[in-house]
Design an enzyme around this catalytic site. Structure first.
Site, PDB file in Angstrom:
ATOM      1  N   VAL A 112     -20.245   0.434  -0.730  1.00  0.00           N
ATOM      2  CA  VAL A 112     -20.058  -0.211   0.571  1.00  0.00           C
ATOM      3  C   VAL A 112     -20.357   0.788   1.681  1.00  0.00           C
ATOM      4  O   VAL A 112     -19.823   1.912   1.675  1.00  0.00           O
ATOM      5  CB  VAL A 112     -18.600  -0.724   0.694  1.00  0.00           C
ATOM      6  CG1 VAL A 112     -18.375  -1.380   2.051  1.00  0.00           C
ATOM      7  CG2 VAL A 112     -18.276  -1.700  -0.433  1.00  0.00           C
ATOM      8  N   ASN A 166      -6.234  -4.093  -5.923  1.00  0.00           N
ATOM      9  CA  ASN A 166      -7.381  -3.426  -5.287  1.00  0.00           C
ATOM     10  C   ASN A 166      -7.186  -1.932  -5.028  1.00  0.00           C
ATOM     11  O   ASN A 166      -8.132  -1.227  -4.711  1.00  0.00           O
ATOM     12  CB  ASN A 166      -7.650  -4.172  -3.954  1.00  0.00           C
ATOM     13  CG  ASN A 166      -8.748  -3.562  -3.126  1.00  0.00           C
ATOM     14  OD1 ASN A 166      -9.895  -3.562  -3.548  1.00  0.00           O
ATOM     15  ND2 ASN A 166      -8.406  -3.035  -1.962  1.00  0.00           N
ATOM     16  N   TYR A 211     -12.899   8.829 -12.030  1.00  0.00           N
ATOM     17  CA  TYR A 211     -13.139   7.545 -11.357  1.00  0.00           C
ATOM     18  C   TYR A 211     -13.899   6.609 -12.297  1.00  0.00           C
ATOM     19  O   TYR A 211     -13.492   5.472 -12.529  1.00  0.00           O
ATOM     20  CB  TYR A 211     -13.908   7.771 -10.054  1.00  0.00           C
ATOM     21  CG  TYR A 211     -14.053   6.522  -9.221  1.00  0.00           C
ATOM     22  CD1 TYR A 211     -12.986   6.031  -8.478  1.00  0.00           C
ATOM     23  CD2 TYR A 211     -15.254   5.811  -9.187  1.00  0.00           C
ATOM     24  CE1 TYR A 211     -13.105   4.871  -7.729  1.00  0.00           C
ATOM     25  CE2 TYR A 211     -15.383   4.659  -8.439  1.00  0.00           C
ATOM     26  CZ  TYR A 211     -14.308   4.187  -7.703  1.00  0.00           C
ATOM     27  OH  TYR A 211     -14.425   3.038  -6.966  1.00  0.00           O
ATOM     28  N   ASP A 223       3.880   3.334  -4.292  1.00  0.00           N
ATOM     29  CA  ASP A 223       2.927   4.211  -4.978  1.00  0.00           C
ATOM     30  C   ASP A 223       2.704   3.579  -6.345  1.00  0.00           C
ATOM     31  O   ASP A 223       3.616   3.558  -7.179  1.00  0.00           O
ATOM     32  CB  ASP A 223       3.505   5.626  -5.104  1.00  0.00           C
ATOM     33  CG  ASP A 223       2.541   6.577  -5.815  1.00  0.00           C
ATOM     34  OD1 ASP A 223       1.625   6.088  -6.531  1.00  0.00           O
ATOM     35  OD2 ASP A 223       2.699   7.797  -5.676  1.00  0.00           O
ATOM     36  N   ASP A 246       0.850  -1.197   0.000  1.00  0.00           N
ATOM     37  CA  ASP A 246       0.000   0.000   0.000  1.00  0.00           C
ATOM     38  C   ASP A 246       0.884   1.245   0.000  1.00  0.00           C
ATOM     39  O   ASP A 246       2.109   1.167   0.154  1.00  0.00           O
ATOM     40  CB  ASP A 246      -0.941  -0.005   1.219  1.00  0.00           C
ATOM     41  CG  ASP A 246      -2.264   0.713   0.918  1.00  0.00           C
ATOM     42  OD1 ASP A 246      -2.238   1.756   0.224  1.00  0.00           O
ATOM     43  OD2 ASP A 246      -3.312   0.223   1.364  1.00  0.00           O
ATOM     44  N   LYS A 262     -12.326   3.265 -14.054  1.00  0.00           N
ATOM     45  CA  LYS A 262     -12.889   1.965 -13.679  1.00  0.00           C
ATOM     46  C   LYS A 262     -13.466   1.240 -14.897  1.00  0.00           C
ATOM     47  O   LYS A 262     -13.456   0.010 -14.955  1.00  0.00           O
ATOM     48  CB  LYS A 262     -13.928   2.145 -12.570  1.00  0.00           C
ATOM     49  CG  LYS A 262     -13.310   2.562 -11.235  1.00  0.00           C
ATOM     50  CD  LYS A 262     -12.367   1.495 -10.720  1.00  0.00           C
ATOM     51  CE  LYS A 262     -11.757   1.801  -9.376  1.00  0.00           C
ATOM     52  NZ  LYS A 262     -10.897   0.718  -8.877  1.00  0.00           N
TER      53      LYS A 262
HETATM   54  N1  LIG Z   1     -16.000   1.093  -1.145  1.00  0.00           N
HETATM   55  C1  LIG Z   1     -16.840   1.133  -2.170  1.00  0.00           C
HETATM   56  O1  LIG Z   1     -17.999   1.523  -2.041  1.00  0.00           O
HETATM   57  C2  LIG Z   1     -16.370   0.671  -3.532  1.00  0.00           C
HETATM   58  C3  LIG Z   1     -17.310   0.532  -4.540  1.00  0.00           C
HETATM   59  C4  LIG Z   1     -16.890   0.141  -5.806  1.00  0.00           C
HETATM   60  C5  LIG Z   1     -15.552  -0.118  -6.038  1.00  0.00           C
HETATM   61  N2  LIG Z   1     -14.660   0.015  -5.027  1.00  0.00           N
HETATM   62  C6  LIG Z   1     -13.259  -0.281  -5.339  1.00  0.00           C
HETATM   63  O2  LIG Z   1     -12.761  -1.198  -4.391  1.00  0.00           O
HETATM   64  C7  LIG Z   1     -11.381  -0.920  -4.128  1.00  0.00           C
HETATM   65  C8  LIG Z   1     -11.185  -0.685  -2.647  1.00  0.00           C
HETATM   66  O3  LIG Z   1     -12.016   0.417  -2.289  1.00  0.00           O
HETATM   67  P1  LIG Z   1     -12.096   0.990  -0.810  1.00  0.00           P
HETATM   68  O4  LIG Z   1     -13.482   1.434  -0.596  1.00  0.00           O
HETATM   69  O5  LIG Z   1     -11.485   0.044   0.162  1.00  0.00           O
HETATM   70  O6  LIG Z   1     -11.228   2.307  -0.982  1.00  0.00           O
HETATM   71  P2  LIG Z   1     -10.209   2.983   0.026  1.00  0.00           P
HETATM   72  O7  LIG Z   1     -10.036   4.407  -0.426  1.00  0.00           O
HETATM   73  O8  LIG Z   1     -10.643   2.743   1.442  1.00  0.00           O
HETATM   74  O9  LIG Z   1      -8.896   2.149  -0.260  1.00  0.00           O
HETATM   75  C9  LIG Z   1      -8.120   2.365  -1.406  1.00  0.00           C
HETATM   76  C10 LIG Z   1      -6.765   1.760  -1.154  1.00  0.00           C
HETATM   77  O10 LIG Z   1      -5.903   2.106  -2.248  1.00  0.00           O
HETATM   78  C11 LIG Z   1      -4.703   2.652  -1.712  1.00  0.00           C
HETATM   79  N3  LIG Z   1      -4.089   3.607  -2.651  1.00  0.00           N
HETATM   80  C12 LIG Z   1      -4.612   4.769  -3.123  1.00  0.00           C
HETATM   81  N4  LIG Z   1      -3.726   5.381  -3.928  1.00  0.00           N
HETATM   82  C13 LIG Z   1      -2.618   4.578  -3.969  1.00  0.00           C
HETATM   83  C14 LIG Z   1      -1.368   4.662  -4.632  1.00  0.00           C
HETATM   84  N5  LIG Z   1      -1.050   5.703  -5.419  1.00  0.00           N
HETATM   85  N6  LIG Z   1      -0.476   3.673  -4.442  1.00  0.00           N
HETATM   86  C15 LIG Z   1      -0.776   2.598  -3.649  1.00  0.00           C
HETATM   87  N7  LIG Z   1      -1.954   2.464  -3.009  1.00  0.00           N
HETATM   88  C16 LIG Z   1      -2.852   3.447  -3.159  1.00  0.00           C
HETATM   89  C17 LIG Z   1      -5.143   3.339  -0.428  1.00  0.00           C
HETATM   90  O11 LIG Z   1      -4.055   3.592   0.427  1.00  0.00           O
HETATM   91  C18 LIG Z   1      -6.126   2.309   0.111  1.00  0.00           C
HETATM   92  O12 LIG Z   1      -5.490   1.253   0.786  1.00  0.00           O
HETATM   93  C19 LIG Z   1     -11.013   0.282  -4.995  1.00  0.00           C
HETATM   94  O13 LIG Z   1     -10.456  -0.163  -6.200  1.00  0.00           O
HETATM   95  C20 LIG Z   1     -12.355   0.942  -5.247  1.00  0.00           C
HETATM   96  O14 LIG Z   1     -12.363   1.709  -6.416  1.00  0.00           O
HETATM   97  C21 LIG Z   1     -15.032   0.403  -3.784  1.00  0.00           C
END
Ligand SMILES: NC(=O)c1ccc[n+]([C@@H]2O[C@H](COP(=O)([O-])OP(=O)(O)OC[C@H]3O[C@@H](n4cnc5c(N)ncnc54)[C@H](O)[C@@H]3O)[C@@H](O)[C@H]2O)c1
Length: 262
Positions: free
Chosen positions: A206, A88, A173, A61, A40, A177
């Site tokens: 979520v 993810n 976004y 990153d 991460d 996606k």
């Molecule tokens: N939570 C939701 O409602 C939802 C819905 C649809 C899709 N998603 C997708 O599921 C996945 C997880 O979502 P989430 O809700 O846990 O989001 P979140 O923002 O809580 O987590 C995103 C993660 O990506 C990491 N990240 C961001 N930029 C980064 C970078 N440059 N380098 C390395 N790591 C990086 C963050 O540190 C974090 O751990 C994502 O791909 C998101 O698009 C989430």
């Protein structure tokens, strides 16, 4: 041929492991006996989370090519072989907010923010897949890559449900996606002959500190009548990493309570 659901001993790299969903995946995979490396952004607590799960932690990153190359090298050094990648990580509105007005109207949308979103969500996903896929191909044992999209990579948002909210959807976004789905299909057909499966997990919204007004408006648009719980995605992650999905590649697995079915 026997299809095994057991993930015990599988060697998995989970990228984006400290966020809302990633942390849930990390805990579930560790509990299932997966040999786990979690990666991460350096600004997160990925190293201490790894320690608490008896996993290996790496800071990366994903928008920086040299860091992704190094990350996969370190993961391979630790695991020997990577059987599965959960790709993810993503820039969600929370992480981009410090970069500028992530919710600016599209007519005035800052190019830098659009670019940053694409760099992380699409290019970062590509770089991770490229590095892990090359490694899997050279090992000759196949593998499973799980990329992550969103319902907003499939359908446009109903902007009305974001009225009165401090957060909104934003154009980079959705575009990034949607791109993840196309990229996945391309990689699946490229690597199919090498036994490397590439699929998409597409989560619905979520529940995470949303206020009642938003939760109600979103739930009304969902046939199952509620937002997702973070644990709702775990089954699909397990399925796609396991041998039970061994004949599945190039597909988009939507776990959204029916949100995109109307
Ligand atoms: N939570 C939701 O409602 C939802 C819905 C649809 C899709 N998603 C997708 O599921 C996945 C997880 O979502 P989430 O809700 O846990 O989001 P979140 O923002 O809580 O987590 C995103 C993660 O990506 C990491 N990240 C961001 N930029 C980064 C970078 N440059 N380098 C390395 N790591 C990086 C963050 O540190 C974090 O751990 C994502 O791909 C998101 O698009 C989430």
């Amino acid at each position: 041929m026997k299809a095994e659901f057991d993930l015990k001993g599988k060697r998995v790299l989970l990228v984006g492991a400290t966020g809302v969903l990633g942390r849930t995946y990390a805990e579930a995979l560790a509990a299932a006996g997966v040999r786990l490396v979690i990666a991460d952004h350096p600004a997160t607590d990925v190293l201490s989370l790894a320690q608490s799960l008896e996993a290996t932690g790496i800071t990366v990153d994903i928008s920086k090519e040299d860091e992704v190359v190094k990350c996969v090298e370190v993961a391979v050094g630790k695991l020997g072989i990577i059987d599965g990648l959960v790709n993810n990580a993503a820039a969600t509105s929370e992480s981009l907010r410090k970069e500028g007005d992530v919710f600016a109207p599209v007519e005035e949308y800052p190019l830098a923010l659009w670019q940053k979103t694409i760099d992380i969500n699409l290019t970062g996903t590509f770089l991770m897949a490229r590095e892990c896929g090359r490694h899997m191909k050279s090992c000759g044992k196949g593998g499973s890559i799980v990329n992550v999209s969103s319902i907003y990579g499939i359908v446009g948002p109903d902007h009305g449900i974001y009225d009165n909210q401090l957060f909104k959807s934003f154009p980079g976004y959705s575009a990034s996606k949607a791109g993840v789905i196309g990229l996945t299909k391309w990689l699946a057909t490229w690597w199919g002959a090498s036994g490397i499966r590439v699929n998409v997990l597409t989560p619905g919204g979520v529940l995470n500190d949303h206020n009642e007004e938003f939760e109600r408006a979103y739930s009304k648009k969902t046939p199952l009548g509620r937002m997702a719980d973070r644990s709702d995605m775990v089954g699909m992650v397990f399925y796609l990493l396991s041998d039970l999905s061994r004949y599945c590649t190039g597909q988009n697995y939507i776990v959204d309570g029916g949100f995109t079915s109307w």
